[in-house]
Design a protein around this motif. Structure first.
Motif, PDB file in Angstrom:
ATOM      1  N   ARG A  80       0.820  -1.217   0.000  1.00 30.48           N
ATOM      2  CA  ARG A  80       0.000   0.000   0.000  1.00 30.48           C
ATOM      3  C   ARG A  80       0.859   1.275   0.000  1.00 30.48           C
ATOM      4  O   ARG A  80       0.653   2.141  -0.839  1.00 30.48           O
ATOM      5  N   PRO A  81       1.835   1.420   0.906  1.00 31.13           N
ATOM      6  CA  PRO A  81       2.592   2.686   0.890  1.00 31.13           C
ATOM      7  C   PRO A  81       3.641   2.776  -0.215  1.00 31.13           C
ATOM      8  O   PRO A  81       3.918   3.860  -0.718  1.00 31.13           O
ATOM      9  N   LEU A  82       4.239   1.650  -0.615  1.00 31.00           N
ATOM     10  CA  LEU A  82       5.304   1.676  -1.620  1.00 31.00           C
ATOM     11  C   LEU A  82       4.806   1.403  -3.033  1.00 31.00           C
ATOM     12  O   LEU A  82       5.427   1.829  -3.999  1.00 31.00           O
ATOM     13  N   GLY A  83       3.729   0.648  -3.153  1.00 29.22           N
ATOM     14  CA  GLY A  83       3.228   0.261  -4.464  1.00 29.22           C
ATOM     15  C   GLY A  83       3.684  -1.145  -4.830  1.00 29.22           C
ATOM     16  O   GLY A  83       4.483  -1.769  -4.128  1.00 29.22           O
ATOM     17  N   LEU A  84       3.174  -1.627  -5.950  1.00 27.15           N
ATOM     18  CA  LEU A  84       3.475  -2.997  -6.381  1.00 27.15           C
ATOM     19  C   LEU A  84       4.937  -3.173  -6.768  1.00 27.15           C
ATOM     20  O   LEU A  84       5.563  -4.160  -6.383  1.00 27.15           O
ATOM     21  N   GLY A  85       5.498  -2.229  -7.513  1.00 31.29           N
ATOM     22  CA  GLY A  85       6.865  -2.383  -8.007  1.00 31.29           C
ATOM     23  C   GLY A  85       7.913  -2.505  -6.922  1.00 31.29           C
ATOM     24  O   GLY A  85       8.630  -3.513  -6.842  1.00 31.29           O
ATOM     25  N   PRO A  86       8.049  -1.515  -6.039  1.00 29.46           N
ATOM     26  CA  PRO A  86       9.078  -1.605  -5.006  1.00 29.46           C
ATOM     27  C   PRO A  86       8.862  -2.739  -4.005  1.00 29.46           C
ATOM     28  O   PRO A  86       9.817  -3.410  -3.613  1.00 29.46           O
ATOM     29  N   ALA A  99       8.416  -6.493 -13.680  1.00 29.61           N
ATOM     30  CA  ALA A  99       7.873  -6.283 -15.025  1.00 29.61           C
ATOM     31  C   ALA A  99       6.760  -7.283 -15.330  1.00 29.61           C
ATOM     32  O   ALA A  99       5.720  -6.918 -15.892  1.00 29.61           O
ATOM     33  N   PHE A 100       6.944  -8.521 -14.937  1.00 27.21           N
ATOM     34  CA  PHE A 100       5.930  -9.552 -15.171  1.00 27.21           C
ATOM     35  C   PHE A 100       4.659  -9.262 -14.375  1.00 27.21           C
ATOM     36  O   PHE A 100       3.541  -9.346 -14.914  1.00 27.21           O
ATOM     37  N   SER A 101       4.799  -8.899 -13.104  1.00 25.58           N
ATOM     38  CA  SER A 101       3.611  -8.624 -12.295  1.00 25.58           C
ATOM     39  C   SER A 101       2.890  -7.364 -12.770  1.00 25.58           C
ATOM     40  O   SER A 101       1.661  -7.296 -12.730  1.00 25.58           O
ATOM     41  N   VAL A 157       0.963  -8.513 -15.941  1.00 25.85           N
ATOM     42  CA  VAL A 157      -0.169  -9.398 -15.677  1.00 25.85           C
ATOM     43  C   VAL A 157      -1.256  -8.699 -14.868  1.00 25.85           C
ATOM     44  O   VAL A 157      -2.428  -8.687 -15.263  1.00 25.85           O
ATOM     45  N   PHE A 158      -0.885  -8.115 -13.731  1.00 27.45           N
ATOM     46  CA  PHE A 158      -1.902  -7.612 -12.809  1.00 27.45           C
ATOM     47  C   PHE A 158      -2.422  -6.224 -13.163  1.00 27.45           C
ATOM     48  O   PHE A 158      -3.617  -5.971 -13.040  1.00 27.45           O
ATOM     49  N   ILE A 159      -1.542  -5.333 -13.583  1.00 28.44           N
ATOM     50  CA  ILE A 159      -1.988  -3.961 -13.864  1.00 28.44           C
ATOM     51  C   ILE A 159      -2.494  -3.832 -15.293  1.00 28.44           C
ATOM     52  O   ILE A 159      -3.599  -3.345 -15.533  1.00 28.44           O
ATOM     53  N   LYS A 160      -1.707  -4.263 -16.261  1.00 23.25           N
ATOM     54  CA  LYS A 160      -2.122  -4.127 -17.658  1.00 23.25           C
ATOM     55  C   LYS A 160      -3.087  -5.221 -18.094  1.00 23.25           C
ATOM     56  O   LYS A 160      -4.110  -4.954 -18.698  1.00 23.25           O
ATOM     57  N   LEU A 178      -4.908  -7.725 -16.268  1.00 18.70           N
ATOM     58  CA  LEU A 178      -6.158  -7.891 -15.522  1.00 18.70           C
ATOM     59  C   LEU A 178      -6.822  -6.572 -15.158  1.00 18.70           C
ATOM     60  O   LEU A 178      -7.987  -6.554 -14.757  1.00 18.70           O
ATOM     61  N   GLY A 179      -6.094  -5.477 -15.292  1.00 17.57           N
ATOM     62  CA  GLY A 179      -6.664  -4.172 -14.996  1.00 17.57           C
ATOM     63  C   GLY A 179      -6.940  -3.919 -13.527  1.00 17.57           C
ATOM     64  O   GLY A 179      -7.850  -3.165 -13.187  1.00 17.57           O
ATOM     65  N   LEU A 180      -6.172  -4.553 -12.645  1.00 17.40           N
ATOM     66  CA  LEU A 180      -6.380  -4.342 -11.212  1.00 17.40           C
ATOM     67  C   LEU A 180      -5.922  -2.937 -10.822  1.00 17.40           C
ATOM     68  O   LEU A 180      -4.937  -2.427 -11.346  1.00 17.40           O
ATOM     69  N   PRO A 181      -6.625  -2.319  -9.899  1.00 13.05           N
ATOM     70  CA  PRO A 181      -6.269  -0.951  -9.511  1.00 13.05           C
ATOM     71  C   PRO A 181      -5.105  -0.908  -8.515  1.00 13.05           C
ATOM     72  O   PRO A 181      -5.223  -0.382  -7.409  1.00 13.05           O
ATOM     73  N   LEU A 182      -3.981  -1.477  -8.888  1.00 10.74           N
ATOM     74  CA  LEU A 182      -2.784  -1.456  -8.047  1.00 10.74           C
ATOM     75  C   LEU A 182      -1.820  -0.405  -8.593  1.00 10.74           C
ATOM     76  O   LEU A 182      -1.468  -0.444  -9.769  1.00 10.74           O
TER      77      LEU A 182
END
Length: 127
Positions: A67-73, A103-105, A108-111, A113-117
């Motif tokens: 939540r505070p850092l985001g998916l990437g970090p 890059a893979f996550s 898959v998850f953001i682009k 599946l369109g999840l709001p992460l």
């Protein structure tokens, strides 16, 4: 949750969680079982404590940091810490694994599946 005849949205995840818990219990019991003729005392000195602590820390950091850092970090830190737990750790391989997994996550998850992460969280200027 529903029943087997009329399944609700929580039925399949609950059954899957139960099966995974059962398999985990079987693996735990078989891992702690002592072969016949050996001592029944469990030797904790031979356990890979460093690896166990690093993998556990990676999961905790991912859970607390998403939540505070985001998916990437948070994903990058978790993968790098998990790679650090290996006896054959190499800095370049650990960084490459983390970058590829981020890059893979993202794909898959953001682009996909369109999840709001958010890729970057509010602590890093994103979202």
């Amino acid at each position: 949750m529903g029943r087997a005849i009329r399944m609700g949205p929580g039925y399949f995840p609950m059954i899957l969680a139960g099966l995974l818990a059962l398999l985990g219990l079987i693996v735990l019991i078989s891992g702690l079982a002592v072969p016949a003729g050996e001592s029944h005392a469990i030797n904790f000195a031979g356990w890979p404590w460093r690896s166990l602590a690093l993998v556990t820390l990676a999961v905790v950091i991912f859970g607390l940091g998403i939540r505070p850092l985001g998916l990437g970090p948070s994903m990058g830190l978790a993968v790098f810490l998990s790679a650090l737990a290996s006896r054959k750790f190499n800095l370049l391989t650990g960084l490459a694994s983390a970058l590829i997994m981020v890059a893979f996550s993202w794909a898959v998850f953001i682009k996909g599946l369109g999840l709001p992460l958010p890729l970057l969280g509010p602590w890093l200027g994103g979202y």
